[in-house]
Design a protein around this motif. Structure first.
Motif, mmCIF file in Angstrom:
data_model
loop_
_atom_site.group_PDB
_atom_site.id
_atom_site.type_symbol
_atom_site.label_atom_id
_atom_site.label_comp_id
_atom_site.label_asym_id
_atom_site.label_seq_id
_atom_site.Cartn_x
_atom_site.Cartn_y
_atom_site.Cartn_z
ATOM 1 N N SER A 39 0.830 -1.207 0.000
ATOM 2 C CA SER A 39 0.000 0.000 0.000
ATOM 3 C C SER A 39 0.863 1.256 0.000
ATOM 4 O O SER A 39 0.598 2.207 -0.736
ATOM 5 C CB SER A 39 -0.875 0.014 1.245
ATOM 6 N N LEU A 40 1.891 1.257 0.845
ATOM 7 C CA LEU A 40 2.798 2.399 0.930
ATOM 8 C C LEU A 40 3.507 2.620 -0.405
ATOM 9 O O LEU A 40 3.620 3.751 -0.883
ATOM 10 C CB LEU A 40 3.828 2.192 2.044
ATOM 11 N N ILE A 41 3.952 1.548 -1.033
ATOM 12 C CA ILE A 41 4.660 1.656 -2.311
ATOM 13 C C ILE A 41 3.723 2.149 -3.404
ATOM 14 O O ILE A 41 4.082 3.017 -4.205
ATOM 15 C CB ILE A 41 5.305 0.308 -2.691
ATOM 16 N N SER A 42 2.517 1.622 -3.426
ATOM 17 C CA SER A 42 1.548 2.050 -4.428
ATOM 18 C C SER A 42 1.225 3.536 -4.251
ATOM 19 O O SER A 42 1.220 4.303 -5.216
ATOM 20 C CB SER A 42 0.278 1.204 -4.310
ATOM 21 N N ALA A 43 0.987 3.951 -3.005
ATOM 22 C CA ALA A 43 0.681 5.359 -2.720
ATOM 23 C C ALA A 43 1.869 6.262 -3.042
ATOM 24 O O ALA A 43 1.692 7.378 -3.547
ATOM 25 C CB ALA A 43 0.265 5.513 -1.262
ATOM 26 N N SER A 44 3.077 5.790 -2.772
ATOM 27 C CA SER A 44 4.273 6.593 -3.061
ATOM 28 C C SER A 44 4.469 6.748 -4.562
ATOM 29 O O SER A 44 4.824 7.831 -5.043
ATOM 30 C CB SER A 44 5.502 5.953 -2.421
ATOM 31 N N ASN A 45 4.228 5.679 -5.325
ATOM 32 C CA ASN A 45 4.306 5.774 -6.778
ATOM 33 C C ASN A 45 3.231 6.718 -7.308
ATOM 34 O O ASN A 45 3.478 7.488 -8.236
ATOM 35 C CB ASN A 45 4.170 4.392 -7.422
ATOM 36 N N PHE A 46 2.062 6.683 -6.708
ATOM 37 C CA PHE A 46 0.987 7.594 -7.096
ATOM 38 C C PHE A 46 1.417 9.038 -6.849
ATOM 39 O O PHE A 46 1.253 9.907 -7.708
ATOM 40 C CB PHE A 46 -0.296 7.269 -6.331
ATOM 41 N N ARG A 47 1.996 9.273 -5.690
ATOM 42 C CA ARG A 47 2.448 10.616 -5.337
ATOM 43 C C ARG A 47 3.538 11.101 -6.303
ATOM 44 O O ARG A 47 3.522 12.245 -6.760
ATOM 45 C CB ARG A 47 2.967 10.611 -3.904
ATOM 46 N N ALA A 48 4.486 10.214 -6.621
ATOM 47 C CA ALA A 48 5.540 10.567 -7.583
ATOM 48 C C ALA A 48 4.940 10.829 -8.959
ATOM 49 O O ALA A 48 5.356 11.753 -9.671
ATOM 50 C CB ALA A 48 6.585 9.453 -7.653
ATOM 51 N N GLY A 49 3.959 10.025 -9.343
ATOM 52 C CA GLY A 49 3.291 10.218 -10.628
ATOM 53 C C GLY A 49 2.581 11.556 -10.699
ATOM 54 O O GLY A 49 2.668 12.260 -11.713
ATOM 55 N N ARG A 50 1.909 11.922 -9.624
ATOM 56 C CA ARG A 50 1.219 13.221 -9.582
ATOM 57 C C ARG A 50 2.222 14.364 -9.668
ATOM 58 O O ARG A 50 1.988 15.360 -10.349
ATOM 59 C CB ARG A 50 0.377 13.351 -8.318
ATOM 60 N N LYS A 51 3.333 14.207 -8.974
ATOM 61 C CA LYS A 51 4.388 15.223 -9.007
ATOM 62 C C LYS A 51 4.949 15.339 -10.433
ATOM 63 O O LYS A 51 5.135 16.442 -10.942
ATOM 64 C CB LYS A 51 5.492 14.851 -8.019
ATOM 65 N N ALA A 52 5.206 14.211 -11.084
ATOM 66 C CA ALA A 52 5.718 14.224 -12.455
ATOM 67 C C ALA A 52 4.699 14.835 -13.412
ATOM 68 O O ALA A 52 5.069 15.576 -14.330
ATOM 69 C CB ALA A 52 6.099 12.807 -12.888
ATOM 70 N N MET A 53 3.418 14.556 -13.209
ATOM 71 C CA MET A 53 2.372 15.167 -14.033
ATOM 72 C C MET A 53 2.415 16.683 -13.884
ATOM 73 O O MET A 53 2.272 17.414 -14.870
ATOM 74 C CB MET A 53 0.977 14.667 -13.629
ATOM 75 N N GLY A 54 2.591 17.142 -12.658
ATOM 76 C CA GLY A 54 2.667 18.572 -12.400
ATOM 77 C C GLY A 54 3.845 19.230 -13.099
ATOM 78 O O GLY A 54 3.821 20.429 -13.387
ATOM 79 N N LEU A 113 3.519 8.206 -16.128
ATOM 80 C CA LEU A 113 2.865 6.952 -16.514
ATOM 81 C C LEU A 113 3.597 5.755 -15.906
ATOM 82 O O LEU A 113 2.970 4.832 -15.387
ATOM 83 C CB LEU A 113 2.784 6.816 -18.033
ATOM 84 N N LYS A 114 4.930 5.784 -15.961
ATOM 85 C CA LYS A 114 5.701 4.678 -15.373
ATOM 86 C C LYS A 114 5.445 4.559 -13.874
ATOM 87 O O LYS A 114 5.310 3.448 -13.357
ATOM 88 C CB LYS A 114 7.192 4.867 -15.652
ATOM 89 N N PHE A 115 5.370 5.688 -13.182
ATOM 90 C CA PHE A 115 5.084 5.648 -11.742
ATOM 91 C C PHE A 115 3.689 5.085 -11.479
ATOM 92 O O PHE A 115 3.501 4.254 -10.597
ATOM 93 C CB PHE A 115 5.211 7.036 -11.106
ATOM 94 N N PHE A 116 2.707 5.539 -12.243
ATOM 95 C CA PHE A 116 1.341 5.039 -12.046
ATOM 96 C C PHE A 116 1.255 3.542 -12.350
ATOM 97 O O PHE A 116 0.630 2.791 -11.597
ATOM 98 C CB PHE A 116 0.337 5.818 -12.910
ATOM 99 N N GLU A 117 1.888 3.119 -13.439
ATOM 100 C CA GLU A 117 1.857 1.695 -13.780
ATOM 101 C C GLU A 117 2.532 0.863 -12.693
ATOM 102 O O GLU A 117 2.055 -0.221 -12.351
ATOM 103 C CB GLU A 117 2.543 1.455 -15.131
ATOM 104 N N ARG A 118 3.622 1.371 -12.160
ATOM 105 C CA ARG A 118 4.314 0.637 -11.090
ATOM 106 C C ARG A 118 3.457 0.623 -9.828
ATOM 107 O O ARG A 118 3.405 -0.388 -9.126
ATOM 108 C CB ARG A 118 5.669 1.295 -10.835
ATOM 109 N N GLY A 119 2.790 1.728 -9.548
ATOM 110 C CA GLY A 119 1.865 1.769 -8.412
ATOM 111 C C GLY A 119 0.746 0.761 -8.565
ATOM 112 O O GLY A 119 0.351 0.089 -7.611
#
Length: 139
Positions: A76-91, A99-105
């Motif tokens: 859960s922590l890893i998925s949420a962290s990848n989501f957070r990184a993905g959102r940051k990269a989107m920004g 996309l890679k962060f979201f897919e990994r999440g």
């Protein structure tokens, strides 16, 4: 020597020495070390609300795979962290990395994620779809 002491820390005397030591580990031990280091950074980044550290944290964790993690809490922590990184990269308009962060999440979501956390599941898949569209990956 192979190690040099500076203040209270030790470091390898040369990058090649560090690389040789790293390559002596078998792949499973390397993955475990990346996971341990990455999880510690993920927790720290979450506690400190440090967006800068999140890329380093997930970079370490993502060198492993969900198959070596048995704890639902860690996944859960890893998925949420990848989501957070993905959102940051989107920004930052880096949709390919996002996309890679979201897919990994998504890879780290547990089997019952749609039932257990529908909102998060929907959000991470939605963000992945938006990034795929933005980079022209329409499959």
């Amino acid at each position: 020597g192979l190690l040099e002491k500076t203040d209270e820390t030790f470091q390898f005397s040369h990058d090649r020495v560090q690389e040789a030591a790293y390559n002596m580990l078998n792949s499973q031990d390397r993955a475990k070390r990346h996971l341990k280091y990455g999880l510690a950074l993920c927790m720290r980044a979450t506690l400190d609300d440090n967006n800068g550290m999140i890329f380093t944290a997930v970079g370490q964790v993502n060198r492993t795979g969900p198959e070596i993690i048995y704890s639902a809490e860690e996944k859960s922590l890893i998925s949420a962290s990848n989501f957070r990184a993905g959102r940051k990269a989107m920004g930052l308009s880096d949709f390919g990395s996002a996309l890679k962060f979201f897919e990994r999440g998504i890879d780290f979501l547990h089997n019952d994620h749609w039932d257990d956390d529908y909102e998060f599941s929907l959000e991470i898949f939605d963000c992945a779809a938006k990034c795929a569209y933005a980079i022209g990956d329409h499959e």
